[in-house]
Scaffold this active site. Structure first.
Site, PDB file in Angstrom:
ATOM      1  N   GLU A  40       4.438   6.852  -0.703  1.00 49.15           N
ATOM      2  CA  GLU A  40       3.293   6.927   0.206  1.00 49.15           C
ATOM      3  C   GLU A  40       3.457   5.857   1.285  1.00 49.15           C
ATOM      4  O   GLU A  40       3.958   4.762   1.017  1.00 49.15           O
ATOM      5  CB  GLU A  40       2.036   6.660  -0.623  1.00 49.15           C
ATOM      6  CG  GLU A  40       0.740   6.527   0.132  1.00 49.15           C
ATOM      7  CD  GLU A  40      -0.408   6.134  -0.796  1.00 49.15           C
ATOM      8  OE1 GLU A  40      -1.554   6.459  -0.450  1.00 49.15           O
ATOM      9  OE2 GLU A  40      -0.173   5.493  -1.851  1.00 49.15           O
ATOM     10  N   LYS A 112      -3.340  13.806   1.620  1.00 49.99           N
ATOM     11  CA  LYS A 112      -3.937  13.242   0.407  1.00 49.99           C
ATOM     12  C   LYS A 112      -5.379  13.708   0.222  1.00 49.99           C
ATOM     13  O   LYS A 112      -6.191  13.631   1.141  1.00 49.99           O
ATOM     14  CB  LYS A 112      -3.884  11.715   0.480  1.00 49.99           C
ATOM     15  CG  LYS A 112      -4.269  10.998  -0.802  1.00 49.99           C
ATOM     16  CD  LYS A 112      -4.070   9.496  -0.619  1.00 49.99           C
ATOM     17  CE  LYS A 112      -4.389   8.711  -1.869  1.00 49.99           C
ATOM     18  NZ  LYS A 112      -4.233   7.249  -1.641  1.00 49.99           N
ATOM     19  N   CYS A 150      -0.461   8.976  -5.058  1.00 47.44           N
ATOM     20  CA  CYS A 150      -1.084   7.762  -5.586  1.00 47.44           C
ATOM     21  C   CYS A 150      -2.356   8.030  -6.393  1.00 47.44           C
ATOM     22  O   CYS A 150      -2.285   8.476  -7.537  1.00 47.44           O
ATOM     23  CB  CYS A 150      -1.339   6.804  -4.425  1.00 47.44           C
ATOM     24  SG  CYS A 150      -1.507   5.066  -4.927  1.00 47.44           S
TER      25      CYS A 150
END
Length: 260
Positions: A40, A112, A150
């Site tokens: 990321e 995301k 994440c």
């Protein structure tokens, strides 16, 4: 298939970050990897997300995206990396994973879904959530990869949706914020997502001090097949889709699930 995990220590010098990605992709290709995955925010990173992120954001076909495409094409390897993508809101960017094929073509882009508004952070102040929660998958050499970023790892239904979309491998590209028990949680959650879904899970992380490092590949039984420590580096490991079939035959949880 062999895949490579590129653990970075990215900063705000995008050109320097891209040079490291290029060097690691070259090493991965030389080691026989068909895909190299990076964390990321691979191309632009800070300890705290701030107002500079929207200012450096670019469309997927901007300079950063074009350079990632060139790297993939030059080394003949699929490349997945986190970048800061421009969104319709000029005050907030997308936190995006872009996947490029060995011919340089864009295979997939994942924005995301679950933003890190936790542990004193407010990612959503400067980053917009994905406009859709549809699972994002792509194929390389007959292996299907699913993308997550994440904080997404803490949400089991997302991994399950990627599994239902046919993923054999989850790429969890991350910049896992340090803190109490965070490294243990990182390792445990990656293994749990692998066990729950009978998948390989590759957690590719930024190195300290921004993140915790410890990039690893978990097998479908939750065993760690390959791992990096705290330093930046690149490591290749083999995955075998046949192992998934064996594990799923022993534990047919996908067909036994009774909730919607």
């Amino acid at each position: 298939m062999r895949i490579a995990m590129g653990q970075l220590a990215s900063g705000t010098d995008t050109a320097a970050n891209l040079r490291t990605i290029d060097a690691y992709a070259a090493r991965a290709a030389a080691d026989g990897a068909a895909l190299a995955a990076f964390p990321e925010y691979a191309t632009y990173e800070k300890k705290m997300i701030d107002s500079t992120f929207p200012t450096v954001a670019q469309p997927l076909d901007g300079e950063v995206g074009r350079e990632l495409s060139r790297i993939a094409r030059h080394h003949g390897i699929a490349v997945v990396a986190g970048l800061v993508e421009s969104s319709p809101d000029p005050s907030r960017a997308y936190n995006t994973l872009a996947a490029f094929g060995p011919d340089g073509a864009l295979l997939a882009a994942y924005r995301k879904i679950h933003l890190f508004d936790a542990q004193g952070f407010r990612e959503s102040d400067y980053v917009a959530p994905a406009p859709t929660t549809d699972p994002v998958v792509f194929d390389v050499d007959g292996v299907r990869f699913g993308l997550m970023t994440c904080y997404d790892v803490r949400f089991p239904r997302q991994a399950e949706a990627l599994s239902d979309a046919g993923a054999h491998v989850l790429l969890a590209c991350s910049s896992w914020v340090p803190g109490e028990l965070k490294t243990k949680q990182w390792r445990t959650l990656l293994a749990a997502r692998a066990i729950e879904n009978s998948l390989f899970v590759a957690g590719i992380c930024q190195a300290p001090p921004v993140s915790v490092g410890n990039s690893l590949l978990a097998g479908p039984m939750g065993d760690v097949l390959a791992e990096l420590g705290l330093e930046p580096g690149v490591l290749a490991a083999d995955i075998t889709p046949e192992e998934l079939a064996s594990v799923r035959a022993h534990f047919p949880t996908r067909s036994q699930r009774r909730y919607l």
